[in-house]
Design an enzyme around this catalytic site. Structure first.
Site, mmCIF file in Angstrom:
data_model
loop_
_atom_site.group_PDB
_atom_site.id
_atom_site.type_symbol
_atom_site.label_atom_id
_atom_site.label_comp_id
_atom_site.label_asym_id
_atom_site.label_seq_id
_atom_site.Cartn_x
_atom_site.Cartn_y
_atom_site.Cartn_z
ATOM 1 N N LYS A 49 6.563 6.080 -3.403
ATOM 2 C CA LYS A 49 7.316 4.927 -4.016
ATOM 3 C C LYS A 49 6.442 4.548 -5.294
ATOM 4 C CE LYS A 49 5.350 1.383 -1.102
ATOM 5 N NZ LYS A 49 5.732 0.380 0.179
ATOM 6 N N ARG A 63 10.719 -9.967 6.223
ATOM 7 C CA ARG A 63 10.960 -9.326 5.042
ATOM 8 C C ARG A 63 12.323 -8.574 5.195
ATOM 9 N NH1 ARG A 63 6.678 -5.715 1.704
ATOM 10 N NH2 ARG A 63 7.801 -3.977 2.847
ATOM 11 N N TYR A 72 -10.658 -12.124 -27.760
ATOM 12 C CA TYR A 72 -9.811 -13.405 -27.831
ATOM 13 C C TYR A 72 -10.380 -14.715 -27.436
ATOM 14 C CZ TYR A 72 -6.169 -10.540 -29.919
ATOM 15 O OH TYR A 72 -5.286 -9.553 -30.415
ATOM 16 N N MET A 84 -4.535 -6.327 -24.983
ATOM 17 C CA MET A 84 -3.292 -5.441 -24.632
ATOM 18 C C MET A 84 -3.721 -3.816 -24.772
ATOM 19 S SD MET A 84 0.565 -5.158 -26.275
ATOM 20 C CE MET A 84 0.849 -6.977 -26.006
HETATM 21 C C1 LIG Z 1 4.649 0.978 1.040
HETATM 22 C C2 LIG Z 1 5.214 1.111 2.361
HETATM 23 C C3 LIG Z 1 4.508 2.084 3.323
HETATM 24 C C4 LIG Z 1 3.022 2.405 3.039
HETATM 25 O O1 LIG Z 1 2.342 1.399 3.051
HETATM 26 P P1 LIG Z 1 0.604 1.746 2.921
HETATM 27 O O2 LIG Z 1 -0.090 0.372 3.196
HETATM 28 O O3 LIG Z 1 0.434 1.895 1.461
HETATM 29 O O4 LIG Z 1 0.221 2.739 3.787
HETATM 30 C C5 LIG Z 1 5.159 2.343 4.579
HETATM 31 N N1 LIG Z 1 6.112 1.646 5.028
HETATM 32 C C6 LIG Z 1 6.955 0.863 4.211
HETATM 33 C C7 LIG Z 1 8.243 0.413 4.700
HETATM 34 C C8 LIG Z 1 6.648 0.551 2.842
HETATM 35 O O5 LIG Z 1 7.239 -0.236 2.055
#
Ligand SMILES: *Cc1c(COP(=O)(O)O)cnc(C)c1O
Length: 385
Positions: A39, A137, A271, A319
């Site tokens: 992801k 969650r 800055y 930036m």
């Molecule tokens: C991101 C994610 C993972 C992987 O998590 P890591 O801590 O990066 O290994 C696994 N399962 C779900 C549902 C996630 O959102």
């Protein structure tokens, strides 16, 4: 730019390291299938090359958050099993069903939407039911589980869905001994047990992210889902360094010094003048900034290897650029400034930047921006392995 000049800034992605990390993680969970989580553009490393490299190294599954990510992988020719889990109404569920993507649902309403997508596509949808075992969650609460399981079984009887998985996610797997781990595991077993008793026959039951894959064998079940560890970054400095687990960081971020100049004592830098030269010195300009994903929170703290020595971001990270105090050294313009990498050349790591910015290394690698070209090395299986 001449042929030999370095690009302004680049992220080198070592796919041999990624493949080796997949093999190492598989050895930590020998009885389980492997889902490579890619992801957020492969945690900033590039989703498609990373997914392909993970499959080359033996991953059976690829995991994404959104269905759009999963569809982009299919469009790029990524085969194998593919799952996405971030449900939002109105997403391209029909396309996901047509592309043979497993979709996760946590609610009856979401299930109804996949059932409609399956009808529209004229084929069976592959559905994984997500349990909230304590993360609070996403996921179905235990009280709502019987209804979700019942509806899924009804849709399965109608041939519209196949329940391929039962799964959940940990809250504190990166804190070994945290009491929530055992509690979540017990709830997961109960919820899986309920669904199986009711007639669900999942192909995979899974809950383990990177820290659980590395440190909690009792959580591996049928499949593990590591993300960050596959990129060679430790899920948390408290549980160990990448090296402790036999993992190698995949990303190196380096820039070419754009300017080197002498400055007198008392010269304000960047800055707000949060840094002032203590004595006569030299200043080096690193042509990368928060527009490239270099965290502004690391102003005055972010480490950079230049000419064999660690230098520190002097004053604000802007930036597009920031400055390091070179302490009188005069490296040539164009000299490589390594922000982070595996560490073998003495360079800082993503963990060092996380500490400097008050965040986690996940965020450091994931936020490296689209303006930074990814340069893939050891792309072909067998090269660098
Ligand atoms: C991101 C994610 C993972 C992987 O998590 P890591 O801590 O990066 O290994 C696994 N399962 C779900 C549902 C996630 O959102």
């Amino acid at each position: 730019m001449t042929d030999t000049a370095l690009p302004r800034v680049r992220a080198e992605i070592d796919l041999a390291a990624l493949r080796a990390n997949v093999r190492t993680l598989r050895a930590h969970a020998p009885g389980a299938a492997f889902m490579a989580v890619v992801k957020a553009d492969g945690y900033g490393h590039g989703m498609v090359p990373c997914a392909k490299a993970a499959l080359d190294a033996g991953a059976e599954w690829i995991g994404t958050a959104t269905p759009e990510e999963a569809l982009a992988l299919r469009a790029a020719g990524v085969g194998g099993r593919l799952m996405c889990w971030l449900w939002t109404p109105g997403s391209p569920w029909r396309e996901a069903v047509e592309a043979d993507v497993d979709v996760s649902v946590s609610r009856v309403g979401a299930l109804a939407e996949v059932v409609a997508a399956a009808r529209a596509a004229g084929r069976t949808a592959r559905v994984q039911l997500k349990a909230d075992t304590g993360l609070g969650r996403n996921g179905c609460m235990p009280d709502d589980w019987p209804e979700l399981v019942g509806e899924a079984l009804r849709a399965e009887a109608d041939g519209l869905v196949k329940v391929t998985g039962l799964w959940s996610h940990f809250a504190c797997a990166d804190e070994p001994g945290h009491p929530s781990i055992a509690l979540q595991l017990r709830t997961f077993r109960e919820m899986v047990g309920y669904a199986e008793q009711a007639g669900v026959r999942p192909e995979v039951r899974h809950i383990a992210n990177s820290p659980a894959t590395l440190t909690l064998p009792e959580t591996h079940f049928d499949l593990v889902r590591p993300g960050i560890a596959m990129y060679g970054v430790s899920p948390s400095p408290e549980i160990g360094t990448p090296e402790d687990f036999g993992l190698r960081p995949v990303m190196t971020v380096a820039a070419a010094l754009a300017h080197v100049k002498r400055a007198p004592a008392g010269h304000g830098v960047s800055y707000g003048h949060h840094y002032t030269t203590a004595g006569e010195t030299t200043l080096g300009l690193v042509p990368a900034g928060y527009g490239d994903g270099i965290p502004r929170h690391a102003s005055g703290a972010g480490p950079v290897l230049v000419d064999g020595k660690w230098r520190t971001a002097a004053g604000r990270i802007a930036m597009d650029q920031f400055v390091v105090d070179l302490g009188g050294d005069e490296p040539e313009v164009g000299t490589e400034a390594v922000l982070f990498g595996p560490g073998d050349r003495g360079e800082p790591t993503a963990e060092d930047w996380a500490r400097a910015a008050g965040t986690i290394a996940y965020e450091i690698v994931t936020r490296i921006g689209a303006r930074v070209p990814r340069v893939y090395v050891n792309e072909r299986p067998g090269t660098g392995d």
